[in-house]
Design a protein around this motif. Structure first.
Motif, PDB file in Angstrom:
ATOM      1  N   UNK A 164       2.585  10.112   2.747  1.00  0.00           N
ATOM      2  CA  UNK A 164       2.964  10.134   4.164  1.00  0.00           C
ATOM      3  C   UNK A 164       2.626  11.470   4.803  1.00  0.00           C
ATOM      4  N   UNK A 165       2.858  12.574   4.066  1.00  0.00           N
ATOM      5  CA  UNK A 165       2.555  13.904   4.590  1.00  0.00           C
ATOM      6  C   UNK A 165       1.053  14.069   4.825  1.00  0.00           C
ATOM      7  N   UNK A 166       0.229  13.587   3.888  1.00  0.00           N
ATOM      8  CA  UNK A 166      -1.223  13.659   4.044  1.00  0.00           C
ATOM      9  C   UNK A 166      -1.683  12.857   5.251  1.00  0.00           C
ATOM     10  N   UNK A 167      -1.131  11.657   5.430  1.00  0.00           N
ATOM     11  CA  UNK A 167      -1.500  10.830   6.575  1.00  0.00           C
ATOM     12  C   UNK A 167      -1.146  11.525   7.885  1.00  0.00           C
ATOM     13  N   UNK A 168       0.040  12.140   7.933  1.00  0.00           N
ATOM     14  CA  UNK A 168       0.466  12.836   9.144  1.00  0.00           C
ATOM     15  C   UNK A 168      -0.431  14.045   9.420  1.00  0.00           C
ATOM     16  N   UNK A 193       0.827  -1.212   0.000  1.00  0.00           N
ATOM     17  CA  UNK A 193       0.000   0.000   0.000  1.00  0.00           C
ATOM     18  C   UNK A 193       0.858   1.256   0.000  1.00  0.00           C
ATOM     19  N   UNK A 194       2.087   1.163   0.499  1.00  0.00           N
ATOM     20  CA  UNK A 194       3.006   2.292   0.492  1.00  0.00           C
ATOM     21  C   UNK A 194       3.657   2.460  -0.882  1.00  0.00           C
ATOM     22  N   UNK A 195       4.038   1.359  -1.514  1.00  0.00           N
ATOM     23  CA  UNK A 195       4.787   1.401  -2.771  1.00  0.00           C
ATOM     24  C   UNK A 195       3.911   1.493  -4.015  1.00  0.00           C
ATOM     25  N   UNK A 196       2.625   1.173  -3.901  1.00  0.00           N
ATOM     26  CA  UNK A 196       1.752   1.124  -5.067  1.00  0.00           C
ATOM     27  C   UNK A 196       0.467   1.905  -4.824  1.00  0.00           C
ATOM     28  N   UNK A 197      -0.071   2.454  -5.901  1.00  0.00           N
ATOM     29  CA  UNK A 197      -1.408   3.057  -5.881  1.00  0.00           C
ATOM     30  C   UNK A 197      -2.379   1.961  -6.309  1.00  0.00           C
ATOM     31  N   UNK A 198      -3.267   1.577  -5.422  1.00  0.00           N
ATOM     32  CA  UNK A 198      -4.180   0.461  -5.659  1.00  0.00           C
ATOM     33  C   UNK A 198      -5.321   0.915  -6.570  1.00  0.00           C
ATOM     34  N   UNK A 199      -5.513   0.210  -7.678  1.00  0.00           N
ATOM     35  CA  UNK A 199      -6.560   0.550  -8.644  1.00  0.00           C
ATOM     36  C   UNK A 199      -7.803  -0.327  -8.468  1.00  0.00           C
ATOM     37  N   UNK A 229       4.244   3.700  -7.431  1.00  0.00           N
ATOM     38  CA  UNK A 229       4.329   5.109  -7.078  1.00  0.00           C
ATOM     39  C   UNK A 229       5.751   5.621  -7.266  1.00  0.00           C
ATOM     40  N   UNK A 230       5.865   6.876  -7.591  1.00  0.00           N
ATOM     41  CA  UNK A 230       7.164   7.547  -7.626  1.00  0.00           C
ATOM     42  C   UNK A 230       7.518   7.955  -6.208  1.00  0.00           C
ATOM     43  N   UNK A 231       8.785   8.286  -5.972  1.00  0.00           N
ATOM     44  CA  UNK A 231       9.247   8.638  -4.625  1.00  0.00           C
ATOM     45  C   UNK A 231       8.501   9.856  -4.071  1.00  0.00           C
ATOM     46  N   UNK A 232       8.243  10.871  -4.914  1.00  0.00           N
ATOM     47  CA  UNK A 232       7.550  12.071  -4.428  1.00  0.00           C
ATOM     48  C   UNK A 232       6.096  11.761  -4.079  1.00  0.00           C
ATOM     49  N   UNK A 233       5.479  10.790  -4.774  1.00  0.00           N
ATOM     50  CA  UNK A 233       4.115  10.381  -4.427  1.00  0.00           C
ATOM     51  C   UNK A 233       4.078   9.734  -3.051  1.00  0.00           C
ATOM     52  N   UNK A 234       5.090   8.932  -2.748  1.00  0.00           N
ATOM     53  CA  UNK A 234       5.155   8.275  -1.438  1.00  0.00           C
ATOM     54  C   UNK A 234       5.293   9.308  -0.336  1.00  0.00           C
ATOM     55  N   UNK A 235       6.155  10.315  -0.557  1.00  0.00           N
ATOM     56  CA  UNK A 235       6.340  11.367   0.457  1.00  0.00           C
ATOM     57  C   UNK A 235       5.058  12.154   0.656  1.00  0.00           C
ATOM     58  N   UNK A 236       4.355  12.451  -0.439  1.00  0.00           N
ATOM     59  CA  UNK A 236       3.112  13.201  -0.344  1.00  0.00           C
ATOM     60  C   UNK A 236       2.050  12.414   0.426  1.00  0.00           C
TER      61      UNK A 236
END
Length: 176
Positions: free
Chosen positions: A157-161, A37-43, A148-155
């Motif tokens: 995580x930021x939204x969750x926080x 769920x962290x590495x992929x965008x689930x479709x 997901x790209x690295x910036x998508x993963x960071x975004x």
């Protein structure tokens, strides 16, 4: 003639004959792939049965499985779970299974075709999300996912926080 048993319900009333029904099928989680769920965008998410041997089922009941390196491969008209690890059964004999063998997934033909069509597109793959028992049958939840790209993963995580902090602030305000 036997007398029907009466059950006490929390609101104080009484109900005859049967106890309150359960909320539905019993789902016992065996393993979860949080990294997916962290590495992929689930479709799209699918539930599949698995073809297992007896010692695999016993090992799963003991909670001895990992989906971290797992993926699903479509070969012909069949789906196969590869890379998932189900440890050998501790009390097994020479009939024990291989921990990382390919396991056939039981899906409808239309679901297999949708998955195969999805993986033909660039960037899509099929990953296992959860393994669980549903009414005594071993199931795996698989998803058609885009990496997901690295910036998508960071975004994400930021939204969750941010959501966590907002809920925390609301809770603090309610307690005052």
């Amino acid at each position: 003639m036997a007398k029907a048993k009466m059950y006490q319900i929390p609101d104080g009333s009484k109900q005859g004959k049967k106890a309150p029904a359960s909320s539905g099928p019993v789902r016992a989680l065996i393993a979860s792939n949080k990294k997916a769920r962290h590495d992929f965008a689930i479709e799209d998410v699918f539930e599949a049965g698995m073809v297992l041997s007896g010692t695999e089922v016993k090992a799963l009941r003991a909670g001895r499985a990992s989906l971290v390196d797992g993926y699903v491969n479509i070969e012909g008209n069949e789906a196969w779970l590869e890379g998932a690890h189900i440890s050998e059964y501790a009390h097994g004999t020479w009939t024990n299974h291989a921990p990382r063998r390919k396991r056939k997934l039981l899906l409808h033909r239309s679901e297999i075709e949708r998955l195969a069509q999805g993986t033909r597109e660039k960037g899509f793959t099929i990953v296992p999300l959860q393994m669980y028992f549903l009414d005594g049958r071993a199931k795996v939840e698989i998803a058609l996912a885009r990496g997901k790209k690295e910036y998508d993963k960071r975004q994400t995580l930021r939204e969750q926080q941010d959501n966590r902090e907002a809920h925390r602030a609301i809770r603090q305000r309610e307690l005052r």
